[in-house]
Design a protein around this motif. Structure first.
Motif, PDB file in Angstrom:
ATOM      1  N   ASP A   1      -3.576 -21.514 -45.250  1.00  0.00           N
ATOM      2  CA  ASP A   1      -3.608 -21.377 -43.786  1.00  0.00           C
ATOM      3  C   ASP A   1      -3.126 -20.003 -43.336  1.00  0.00           C
ATOM      4  OD1 ASP A   1      -1.047 -22.149 -44.794  1.00  0.00           O
ATOM      5  OD2 ASP A   1      -0.358 -22.420 -42.734  1.00  0.00           O
ATOM      6  N   GLU A   2      -3.593 -19.640 -42.147  1.00  0.00           N
ATOM      7  CA  GLU A   2      -3.053 -18.495 -41.389  1.00  0.00           C
ATOM      8  C   GLU A   2      -2.864 -17.235 -42.232  1.00  0.00           C
ATOM      9  OE1 GLU A   2      -0.461 -20.611 -37.930  1.00  0.00           O
ATOM     10  OE2 GLU A   2       0.548 -20.449 -39.854  1.00  0.00           O
TER      11      GLU A   2
ATOM     12  N   TRP B   1      -4.963 -26.435 -46.522  1.00  0.00           N
ATOM     13  CA  TRP B   1      -5.143 -26.531 -45.061  1.00  0.00           C
ATOM     14  C   TRP B   1      -6.588 -26.173 -44.705  1.00  0.00           C
ATOM     15  CZ3 TRP B   1      -1.198 -29.001 -42.995  1.00  0.00           C
ATOM     16  CH2 TRP B   1       0.077 -28.859 -43.520  1.00  0.00           C
TER      17      TRP B   1
ATOM     18  N   TRP C   1      -5.445 -29.643 -39.909  1.00  0.00           N
ATOM     19  CA  TRP C   1      -4.301 -29.487 -38.992  1.00  0.00           C
ATOM     20  C   TRP C   1      -4.698 -28.915 -37.653  1.00  0.00           C
ATOM     21  CZ3 TRP C   1      -1.909 -24.817 -37.220  1.00  0.00           C
ATOM     22  CH2 TRP C   1      -2.451 -23.620 -37.749  1.00  0.00           C
TER      23      TRP C   1
ATOM     24  N   TYR D   1       2.427 -33.291 -35.440  1.00  0.00           N
ATOM     25  CA  TYR D   1       3.361 -32.169 -35.570  1.00  0.00           C
ATOM     26  C   TYR D   1       4.702 -32.564 -34.938  1.00  0.00           C
ATOM     27  CZ  TYR D   1       0.651 -28.637 -37.969  1.00  0.00           C
ATOM     28  OH  TYR D   1      -0.020 -27.916 -38.946  1.00  0.00           O
TER      29      TYR D   1
ATOM     30  N   TRP E   1       7.744 -28.734 -39.588  1.00  0.00           N
ATOM     31  CA  TRP E   1       7.955 -27.290 -39.789  1.00  0.00           C
ATOM     32  C   TRP E   1       9.352 -26.949 -39.281  1.00  0.00           C
ATOM     33  CZ3 TRP E   1       4.425 -25.315 -42.825  1.00  0.00           C
ATOM     34  CH2 TRP E   1       3.136 -25.856 -42.825  1.00  0.00           C
TER      35      TRP E   1
END
Ligand code: ACM
Length: 560
Positions: free
Chosen positions: A352-353, A402, A419, A444, A495
């Protein structure tokens, strides 16, 4: 009629049909719902009259296959009562005993790997299951029928340990009922990790996704690359308060934040989880969220002229792994050690990201994209992830990542964790890939629990109240029944940018985890938020006994 006589395909339908039977609207009094406050709600629960009394003379009589489950239950009962219950490896009837019976033949199909039947009568308790996980879950339900103090870890006197008589038949809806924990942003001590796993097991949840590497800290010992933890597990200081984009305006605490799990720690946690039928899914982030690894081994990065610290602020990093053969081999060597520690089928590789700016600016990376015959940076990420998929598949494991791993083409054997909403999961299921749903909108748990944010601990943002979690439906309506079989289940995300320690984590996790557990275990027709709210107060007493600092209910969680 009992669903035990039905073949597997008909079993879940039978459960749904039966569920309308014993607990017809009006047939169950409010008193029944609060007396039988089992969470998650069983498929079939038929109240009966009388009580079973657990005493110091109660014996556990078990088929050999369930002896470990019986012994664990006895040990935990001992902590609360001080009694050492005798466990005998014969499941024959005896007055006042708790019997654990392994069912065989056609019944095993209906109960599956995790289903069970539980009969509590004044003269004894009978657990029936095909496999040990089912017997374990039966005893978890039985425990919830006893006074909440049964969860205490220190003996308490003068309690009548009695459970109301009942007949329960129960099978879970989803096979993946999980919770994630980010140990990268804030290190969570091993003892707490074990407590978290215990709490999941008490909710009949069975996957623990351990997020072990981040820009802000590398938390897993890798023997071949000691600097990952020597250097990467420590950041010099941490941002105070909410994220601010402008570096000059940031305030830091001036205190190092360090911590990692040794391989012995990890083996201990994995074994602890296995005893509670929880499979641990480790996550090693790549190619992004890897700044701590690049700090430890700068040659893993793209900007070899630049050194970088373990990240001290939140948000995403520009630093990304390079894509040369040595870095691919390095990460595969990390995964090789990870596979020796985690016996479960799934290994999570993040994905992810991963900001692509350094890849875009690097002549070397651009040449790499060309030489591999790829179109762009997304295809390079996809190529990188494919190297991991091939490697893990060759070693008999399954790669999960992810939903960004869909960009640039999905690796052949990948399972997708969706997600950014449901879309990634829908695309993956339509392409015949398995999916774990983890949409921010419902899972989340780092989001606020109230709109009155000033009265809540600082959080990353968002708003996810209890009733929204409860209403979560993991299977999108746009999927055909065949595509829907690819939705393995779902999980909560914790998280920890703004969750600094175990107590803060418990506050964010509970009771939302209790609501999610029911959304993932209980068949759709069995889900009713009003009924859940009637059972929840008794469940909160259990969390009290377990010393969980859950968020108290308030007027914003309206009981209809
Ligand atoms: C994620 O929240 N970046 C998976």
């Amino acid at each position: 009629m009992t669903f035990l006589s039905l073949p597997r395909a008909a079993a879940s339908l039978a459960v749904a049909a039966l569920s309308l039977g014993p607990i017809r609207l009006g047939a169950t009094s409010l008193a029944d719902t609060t007396v039988y406050a089992v969470i998650p709600r069983p498929s079939v629960l038929t109240p009966a009259s009388g009580h079973f009394a657990l005493t110091s003379r109660t014996t556990l009589r078990t088929d050999a296959a369930f002896a470990t489950v019986a012994r664990r239950f006895a040990l935990e009962v001992e902590q609360a009562t001080g009694w050492e219950l005798v466990v005998s490896r014969v499941a024959t009837r005896a007055p006042g005993a708790i019997r654990l019976v392994r069912v065989r033949g056609r019944d095993t199909l209906a109960l599956g790997a995790e289903g069970y039947m539980l009969d509590v009568t004044p003269t004894g308790v009978t657990v029936r299951a095909a496999h040990a996980a089912g017997a374990f879950y039966a005893l978890e339900s039985f425990r919830q029928l006893l006074p909440a103090a049964i969860y205490r870890r220190a003996p308490i006197g003068l309690i009548a340990w009695s459970a109301p008589a009942v007949h329960i038949e129960d099978v879970p809806r989803f096979t993946w009922r999980g919770a994630h924990l980010d140990a990268g942003r804030h290190f969570m001590p091993k003892e707490f990790v074990k407590k978290y796993i215990d709490l999941l097991a008490h909710h009949k949840m069975n996957r623990f996704h351990w997020h072990l590497t981040e820009d802000q800290g590398w938390r897993i010992q890798i023997l071949k690359f000691p600097r990952l933890t020597e250097i990467g597990s420590c950041r010099a200081q941490t941002l105070v308060g909410p994220y601010v984009a402008e570096p000059a305006k940031r305030v830091f605490d001036g205190t190092p934040h360090c911590g990692f799990y040794t391989q012995d720690d990890i083996r201990e946690v994995v074994a602890y989880a296995a005893e509670r039928f929880v499979t641990v899914v480790p996550e090693i982030e790549m190619p992004g969220h890897a700044q701590a690894a690049i700090t430890a081994y700068p040659h893993l990065g793209v900007r070899r002229d630049t050194t970088v610290d373990v990240m001290q602020v939140w948000g995403t990093s520009d630093f990304i792994l390079n894509a040369d053969d040595a870095t691919v081999t390095f990460m595969q060597d990390v995964l090789r050690e990870v596979m020796t520690l985690f016996p479960g089928p799934y290994i999570h590789i993040g994905g992810d990201e991963a900001g692509k700016s350094q890849w875009q600016a690097s002549a070397q990376i651009q040449a790499r994209i060309k030489s591999l015959g790829l179109k762009d940076e997304h295809e390079l990420q996809s190529w990188f992830i494919r190297q991991m998929d091939t490697f893990l598949t060759k070693h008999g494991r399954r790669m999960i990542g992810w939903d960004e791993i869909l960009e640039g083409g999905l690796a052949e054997n990948a399972t997708v964790m969706s997600w950014r909403g449901y879309d990634g999961g829908i695309a993956a299921a339509k392409a015949n890939h398995d999916v774990v749903m983890a949409p921010g909108s419902h899972t989340y748990f780092d989001h606020y629990q109230s709109l009155d944010k000033a009265r809540e601990p600082l959080a990353i943002g968002g708003y996810l109240p209890l009733d929204t979690v409860y209403a979560f439906e993991p299977v999108p309506v746009s999927l055909t029944p065949t595509q829907a079989t690819h939705i393995l289940g779902a999980q909560a995300q914790l998280w920890t940018e703004y969750i600094r320690d175990p107590k803060e984590l418990e506050y964010m996790a509970f009771p939302r985890m209790s609501a999610l557990a029911e959304a993932l275990w209980s068949a759709k027709p069995r889900r009713d938020f009003a009924d859940f709210m009637l059972r929840l107060p008794a469940h909160l007493r259990r969390l009290d006994a377990l010393d969980v600092k859950y968020r108290k209910l308030d007027a914003q969680v309206v009981t209809p």
